[in-house]
Scaffold this active site. Sequence first.
Site, PDB file in Angstrom:
ATOM      1  N   LYS A 198       0.847  -1.188   0.000  1.00  0.00           N
ATOM      2  CA  LYS A 198       0.000   0.000   0.000  1.00  0.00           C
ATOM      3  C   LYS A 198       0.884   1.240   0.000  1.00  0.00           C
ATOM      4  CE  LYS A 198      -1.652   2.592   3.164  1.00  0.00           C
ATOM      5  NZ  LYS A 198      -1.627   3.925   2.471  1.00  0.00           N
TER       6      LYS A 198
ATOM      7  N   GLY B 207       7.407   5.588   7.958  1.00  0.00           N
ATOM      8  CA  GLY B 207       6.608   6.797   8.092  1.00  0.00           C
ATOM      9  C   GLY B 207       6.899   7.475   9.415  1.00  0.00           C
TER      10      GLY B 207
ATOM     11  N   GLY C 184       3.578   5.196  13.222  1.00  0.00           N
ATOM     12  CA  GLY C 184       4.273   3.951  13.540  1.00  0.00           C
ATOM     13  C   GLY C 184       3.768   3.322  14.828  1.00  0.00           C
TER      14      GLY C 184
ATOM     15  N   GLU D  58      10.355   1.889  10.447  1.00  0.00           N
ATOM     16  CA  GLU D  58      11.367   2.927  10.265  1.00  0.00           C
ATOM     17  C   GLU D  58      10.614   4.244  10.356  1.00  0.00           C
ATOM     18  OE1 GLU D  58      12.997   5.924   9.189  1.00  0.00           O
ATOM     19  OE2 GLU D  58      12.793   5.193   7.135  1.00  0.00           O
TER      20      GLU D  58
ATOM     21  N   CYS E 186      14.090  11.029   5.840  1.00  0.00           N
ATOM     22  CA  CYS E 186      14.287  10.735   7.254  1.00  0.00           C
ATOM     23  C   CYS E 186      15.754  10.668   7.643  1.00  0.00           C
ATOM     24  CB  CYS E 186      13.591   9.418   7.609  1.00  0.00           C
ATOM     25  SG  CYS E 186      14.143   8.023   6.597  1.00  0.00           S
TER      26      CYS E 186
ATOM     27  N   GLU F 258      11.049  16.358  14.035  1.00  0.00           N
ATOM     28  CA  GLU F 258      11.380  16.188  12.624  1.00  0.00           C
ATOM     29  C   GLU F 258      10.531  17.141  11.786  1.00  0.00           C
ATOM     30  OE1 GLU F 258      12.379  12.431   9.798  1.00  0.00           O
ATOM     31  OE2 GLU F 258      10.434  12.384  10.784  1.00  0.00           O
TER      32      GLU F 258
END
Length: 486
Positions: free
Chosen positions: A181, A235, A240, A257, A293, A392
């Site tokens: 997906k 993501g 997550g 991750e 990331c 982030e």
Amino acid sequence: MTEAYAFVDTYGHYIDGRWVSPDSGRYDDVDPATEDVIVAAPDASPDQVASAIEAARRAFDSGVWSGLAPEERSRCLGQLGAALLERADDFYALAQLEWGCSANERMFHVEGPAVMASHASELATKPVEQKMDAWGADGTTLLRYEPLGVVSVLTPWNFPHTLNTMKLGSALAAGNTVVLKPSPLTPLAGLALARIIDEHTDIPPGVVNVVTPSGVEASKLLTTDPRIDMVSFTGSSTVGREVMAGAATGMKRILLECGGKSACIFLDDLDVTAELLKRVLFESLTMHAGQACILNSRLLLPAAMHDHVVDELAELARSVVVGNTTDPAVEMGPLISRAHLERVEGFVAQAVRDGATVVAGGARPEHLERGFFYQPTIIVDAAPSARIAQEEVFGPVLTVLRYRDDDEAVSIANDSQYGLGGAIWGGDVDRAVAVARRIRTGQISINGTIAGDAPFGGFKQSGIGREGGMLGLRTYMEPKAIGVPA
């Protein structure tokens, strides 16, 4: 001859080796550089996602893939790698259009995935059984690695083709079947990959299924359905944690991750060159407009070199050509969506309110009236505990922090909920290695050195598990010990 937009099509979902019309209508896939609609992407209900899961379950249980000789699985993955390389120009055109890939990033977005598929072909033939050292019993114990079963692969929009191919390749090399997906912001990346599999490989029907739902309930099914054995997700940490909670209901294996706030440290014995600063600028904020990331979005400088390095970086940042990446002169493209652009703007505005100073960028480019563009931005005078230095941003924003000595540099680098990547630049390599050993992060390069297939993943809220190479392959497998009497 390469068609400009060969992969732009009105696709259905790819389920059990067939293209299936969407059962929940379609949604707009938008070009982030022009804000024009590229195509109407296929949506899916939970029932249609369930049919993809059932196809993958049936394919795995039948042994149509896991039961093949490793050499045959390797051959199929080799076909995939070759086809991806042959159609590289088409994928580059798609990358420019759907997620804003510039010419200086092409290798990461296009040729890199083809190499990953070919590497997966090699991994597929690695031995899955070995003898353990004898201890505590007569006879022999065999350590065997077996495929987990059905893997749901959930990928983000920033490096969609790369992550789709990397995860798919490892899962298939291990003998699993897959439901992929992709993000609803980059659905064509996943559907184009399905098209290559369908038209250019002998991978059997049901082994790879691609669905592109936009709804939460349909997507959640890929973490909770009992027919799924593993969830592989890349993501945000927020999502997550939700993926982890959903997978926990069936104790599924997970690979997460979840981003980073990595630090690049200049040691005080470093000879700072113009070429180094150009590289640091790219690896810290301009690569894919900061939407990666692994970028080192915090730069830690000794006080003595702080002002000079900041001045040089600011000048370089102001010279970066920002625009539509279909222009070969463009060095940095757009952010993925208006909502994401506004999020990045909010981070910078908050940093200024908290007392930080913007020395370059900090606004949308005035010459670009359409598209989700933001200037390369450098921020100084922020506290290490400030939001801009902790969270982030996922945009072209670099936060520069001062430090006194190696101990403080390590302390600042570790003062983060994340631990994904990092870099150290210095004259004394042994000293740099000593500093690297103290930083809690999954990868860290010294003077730019790191293996291409080094295990990729992070400490703390950067995730669980590793991807890449043999360690990444084993993540998609389950170890089994078999005791054999003498």
